[in-house]
Design an enzyme around this catalytic site. Structure first.
Site, PDB file in Angstrom:
ATOM      1  N   GLY A  47       1.233  -1.653   4.272  1.00 60.08           N
ATOM      2  CA  GLY A  47       1.751  -0.264   3.754  1.00 60.08           C
ATOM      3  C   GLY A  47       2.699   0.479   4.787  1.00 60.08           C
ATOM      4  N   HIS A  48       2.050   0.950   5.890  1.00 58.60           N
ATOM      5  CA  HIS A  48       3.028   2.005   6.875  1.00 58.60           C
ATOM      6  C   HIS A  48       4.324   1.380   7.038  1.00 58.60           C
ATOM      7  CE1 HIS A  48       3.948   4.185  10.288  1.00 58.60           C
ATOM      8  NE2 HIS A  48       3.123   5.435   9.566  1.00 58.60           N
ATOM      9  N   THR A  62      -6.425   6.306   9.986  1.00 58.57           N
ATOM     10  CA  THR A  62      -6.226   5.011   9.483  1.00 58.57           C
ATOM     11  C   THR A  62      -7.648   4.293   9.340  1.00 58.57           C
ATOM     12  OG1 THR A  62      -5.061   3.201   8.512  1.00 58.57           O
ATOM     13  CG2 THR A  62      -5.018   3.592  10.642  1.00 58.57           C
ATOM     14  N   THR A  63      -7.687   3.136   8.496  1.00 55.01           N
ATOM     15  CA  THR A  63      -9.198   2.307   8.621  1.00 55.01           C
ATOM     16  C   THR A  63      -8.998   1.932  10.058  1.00 55.01           C
ATOM     17  OG1 THR A  63      -8.703   1.910   6.236  1.00 55.01           O
ATOM     18  CG2 THR A  63     -10.618   0.586   7.142  1.00 55.01           C
ATOM     19  N   ASP A  65      -0.194   4.374  -0.138  1.00 51.59           N
ATOM     20  CA  ASP A  65      -0.971   5.762   0.364  1.00 51.59           C
ATOM     21  C   ASP A  65       0.095   6.816   0.760  1.00 51.59           C
ATOM     22  OD1 ASP A  65      -3.213   4.521  -0.400  1.00 51.59           O
ATOM     23  OD2 ASP A  65      -3.974   4.300   1.414  1.00 51.59           O
ATOM     24  N   HIS A  66       1.075   6.195   1.713  1.00 48.42           N
ATOM     25  CA  HIS A  66       1.805   7.203   2.346  1.00 48.42           C
ATOM     26  C   HIS A  66       3.008   8.029   1.583  1.00 48.42           C
ATOM     27  CE1 HIS A  66      -0.722   6.931   5.841  1.00 48.42           C
ATOM     28  NE2 HIS A  66      -0.374   5.212   5.851  1.00 48.42           N
ATOM     29  N   HIS A  97      -5.538   3.853  -1.630  1.00 48.86           N
ATOM     30  CA  HIS A  97      -6.834   3.970  -0.974  1.00 48.86           C
ATOM     31  C   HIS A  97      -7.469   5.472  -1.314  1.00 48.86           C
ATOM     32  CE1 HIS A  97      -9.612   3.972   2.949  1.00 48.86           C
ATOM     33  NE2 HIS A  97     -10.165   4.197   1.816  1.00 48.86           N
ATOM     34  N   GLU A 106      -8.332   0.340  -2.877  1.00 55.70           N
ATOM     35  CA  GLU A 106      -9.294   0.347  -1.586  1.00 55.70           C
ATOM     36  C   GLU A 106     -10.343   1.582  -1.599  1.00 55.70           C
ATOM     37  OE1 GLU A 106      -7.520   0.812   2.448  1.00 55.70           O
ATOM     38  OE2 GLU A 106      -6.275  -0.845   1.798  1.00 55.70           O
ATOM     39  N   ARG A 132      -7.369  12.802   1.155  1.00 55.15           N
ATOM     40  CA  ARG A 132      -6.359  13.107   1.953  1.00 55.15           C
ATOM     41  C   ARG A 132      -4.815  12.798   1.301  1.00 55.15           C
ATOM     42  NH1 ARG A 132      -7.151   9.854   7.448  1.00 55.15           N
ATOM     43  NH2 ARG A 132      -9.457  10.703   7.176  1.00 55.15           N
ATOM     44  N   HIS A 133      -4.603  11.637   0.590  1.00 60.93           N
ATOM     45  CA  HIS A 133      -3.346  11.279  -0.052  1.00 60.93           C
ATOM     46  C   HIS A 133      -3.272  10.926  -1.486  1.00 60.93           C
ATOM     47  CE1 HIS A 133      -5.016   7.518   1.434  1.00 60.93           C
ATOM     48  NE2 HIS A 133      -4.692   7.695   2.612  1.00 60.93           N
ATOM     49  N   GLU A 156     -10.222  -9.915   3.170  1.00 63.11           N
ATOM     50  CA  GLU A 156      -9.167  -9.774   3.955  1.00 63.11           C
ATOM     51  C   GLU A 156      -9.303  -9.617   5.303  1.00 63.11           C
ATOM     52  OE1 GLU A 156      -7.042  -6.200   2.430  1.00 63.11           O
ATOM     53  OE2 GLU A 156      -5.915  -5.842   4.229  1.00 63.11           O
ATOM     54  N   ASN A 203       0.776  -1.318  -0.121  1.00 61.32           N
ATOM     55  CA  ASN A 203       0.004   0.095   0.141  1.00 61.32           C
ATOM     56  C   ASN A 203       0.901   1.315  -0.229  1.00 61.32           C
ATOM     57  OD1 ASN A 203      -1.510   2.441   1.147  1.00 61.32           O
ATOM     58  ND2 ASN A 203      -3.054   0.779   1.561  1.00 61.32           N
ATOM     59  N   ARG A 243      -9.493   7.959  -0.845  1.00 59.77           N
ATOM     60  CA  ARG A 243     -10.546   8.099   0.302  1.00 59.77           C
ATOM     61  C   ARG A 243     -11.536   9.335  -0.062  1.00 59.77           C
ATOM     62  NH1 ARG A 243     -10.487   7.369   5.742  1.00 59.77           N
ATOM     63  NH2 ARG A 243      -8.632   5.812   6.428  1.00 59.77           N
ATOM     64  N   HIS A 256      -3.354  -5.026   7.608  1.00 57.74           N
ATOM     65  CA  HIS A 256      -3.673  -3.750   8.663  1.00 57.74           C
ATOM     66  C   HIS A 256      -2.557  -4.058   9.829  1.00 57.74           C
ATOM     67  CE1 HIS A 256      -5.112  -0.301  10.476  1.00 57.74           C
ATOM     68  NE2 HIS A 256      -5.727  -0.170   9.250  1.00 57.74           N
ATOM     69  N   ALA A 257      -1.699  -3.023  10.020  1.00 58.72           N
ATOM     70  CA  ALA A 257      -0.937  -2.938  11.006  1.00 58.72           C
ATOM     71  C   ALA A 257       0.216  -3.964  11.089  1.00 58.72           C
ATOM     72  CB  ALA A 257      -1.626  -2.921  12.681  1.00 58.72           C
ATOM     73  N   ARG A 310       3.161  18.941   0.417  1.00 61.54           N
ATOM     74  CA  ARG A 310       3.679  20.236  -0.096  1.00 61.54           C
ATOM     75  C   ARG A 310       2.769  20.408  -1.349  1.00 61.54           C
ATOM     76  NH1 ARG A 310       8.407  22.152   2.016  1.00 61.54           N
ATOM     77  NH2 ARG A 310       8.255  21.556   4.300  1.00 61.54           N
TER      78      ARG A 310
HETATM   79  N1  PXP Z   1      -5.607  -3.290   4.569  1.00 63.17           N
HETATM   80  C1  PXP Z   1      -6.594  -2.102   4.367  1.00 63.17           C
HETATM   81  C2  PXP Z   1      -7.920  -2.761   4.103  1.00 63.17           C
HETATM   82  C3  PXP Z   1      -6.388  -1.267   4.977  1.00 63.17           C
HETATM   83  O1  PXP Z   1      -7.248  -0.275   5.059  1.00 63.17           O
HETATM   84  C4  PXP Z   1      -4.980  -0.608   5.298  1.00 63.17           C
HETATM   85  C5  PXP Z   1      -4.552   0.679   5.444  1.00 63.17           C
HETATM   86  O2  PXP Z   1      -4.715   1.455   4.455  1.00 63.17           O
HETATM   87  C6  PXP Z   1      -3.890  -1.611   5.307  1.00 63.17           C
HETATM   88  C7  PXP Z   1      -4.271  -2.973   4.661  1.00 63.17           C
HETATM   89  C8  PXP Z   1      -2.529  -1.330   5.531  1.00 63.17           C
HETATM   90  O3  PXP Z   1      -2.410  -1.180   6.822  1.00 63.17           O
HETATM   91  P1  PXP Z   1      -1.000  -0.628   7.350  1.00 63.17           P
HETATM   92  O4  PXP Z   1      -0.669   0.675   6.649  1.00 63.17           O
HETATM   93  O5  PXP Z   1      -1.142  -0.457   8.703  1.00 63.17           O
HETATM   94  O6  PXP Z   1      -0.011  -1.825   6.718  1.00 63.17           O
END
Ligand code: PXP
Length: 242
Positions: free
Chosen positions: A218-219, A98-99, A7-8, A41, A68, A47-48, A149, A5, A43, A196-197, A16
């Site tokens: 992602g993060h 975040t979600t 997004d970040h 994602h 997403e 936002r990103h 998921e 992911n 949104r 997620h996480a 900027r």
């Molecule tokens: N899966 C889903 C459905 C999410 O919403 C996210 C966050 O955007 C992720 C995975 C990735 O999560 P993380 O950034 O915590 O790895």
């Protein structure tokens, strides 16, 4: 398979409101590092990731492109127009960082059936981001989702509390909840994905679960990329997943 992911990367760019760093370049680096899927994602508040990112990524991404999104008419129209490979439906709150939790498929079954039907009719694989609960898995099957998921946030939180020690009942229980929801999804004919996480410390036990198809991260990867570059950060995660 690892879905990355990005997004970040867009979060940093939006700080900027310029062009750098470019999510398309990030997708390319992630692919070279071994990502089998690129996730963004889009949104409601933009936002990103922006609409033009999805459009450009559709042209550049060589692996699967997973969008997403919330199950709104606007997002369904965008996914169909861009003909993304895959959609993951998530709940979306304006104030959340975040979600925060899984989609309530059981509580919105009729609407989910309509949205999944519209996307699947265009050949898009549709995944439900849900909590590790039997009734949500069963509802996802009834709604026609191709994949679930399973939300690994509670597992990740328990991992921190237990210091990664699986003799800790809460941690073992959270991993087991992910595993049994995944098995239930597979028994109903859906693919078992998780995310997620997840990070470099907690990913291996989830990656080792029977029948798991995709991990969506992602993060942790984008954070690691600050130190070693995105291609290498993806490679490192790939190695841990095995
Ligand atoms: N899966 C889903 C459905 C999410 O919403 C996210 C966050 O955007 C992720 C995975 C990735 O999560 P993380 O950034 O915590 O790895």
């Amino acid at each position: 398979m690892l879905g990355v992911n990005i997004d970040h990367v867009a979060t940093v760019r939006q700080a900027r409101r310029g062009d750098d760093p470019d999510p398309v370049r990030a997708a390319h680096e992630a692919e070279l590092g071994g990502a089998g899927c690129i996730t963004v994602h889009l949104r409601e508040d933009r936002r990103h990731i922006q609409d033009h990112d999805v459009e450009r990524l559709r042209g550049f991404v060589r692996v699967k492109l997973n969008l997403e999104m919330a199950a709104t008419d606007e997002m369904v129209a965008i996914a169909r127009k861009r003909r993304v490979s895959m959609v993951t439906l998530v709940p979306e709150g304006r104030m959340e960082v975040t979600t925060e939790g899984g989609l309530d498929v059981a509580g919105e079954l009729e609407r989910m059936k309509r949205v999944v039907g519209a996307l699947a009719g265009d050949g898009i694989t549709v995944s439900a981001f849900i909590d590790a609960r039997a009734e949500q898995v069963d509802a996802a099957a009834r709604a026609g989702f191709h994949a679930c998921e399973i939300h690994t946030g509670p597992y990740a939180a328990a991992f921190v509390t237990a210091g990664g020690d699986f003799r800790h009942a809460t941690l073992a229980g959270e991993l087991e909840a992910v595993a049994s929801s995944g098995n239930r999804a597979r028994a109903a004919g859906m693919r078992f994905n998780a995310g997620h996480a997840l990070n470099y410390h907690n990913v291996a036990p989830v990656a080792a679960l029977t029948g798991i198809s995709e991990l969506h991260i992602g993060h942790a990867i984008v954070s690691r990329a600050v130190w070693v570059g995105l291609r290498e950060a993806v490679r490192e995660m790939r190695r841990l997943i095995g």
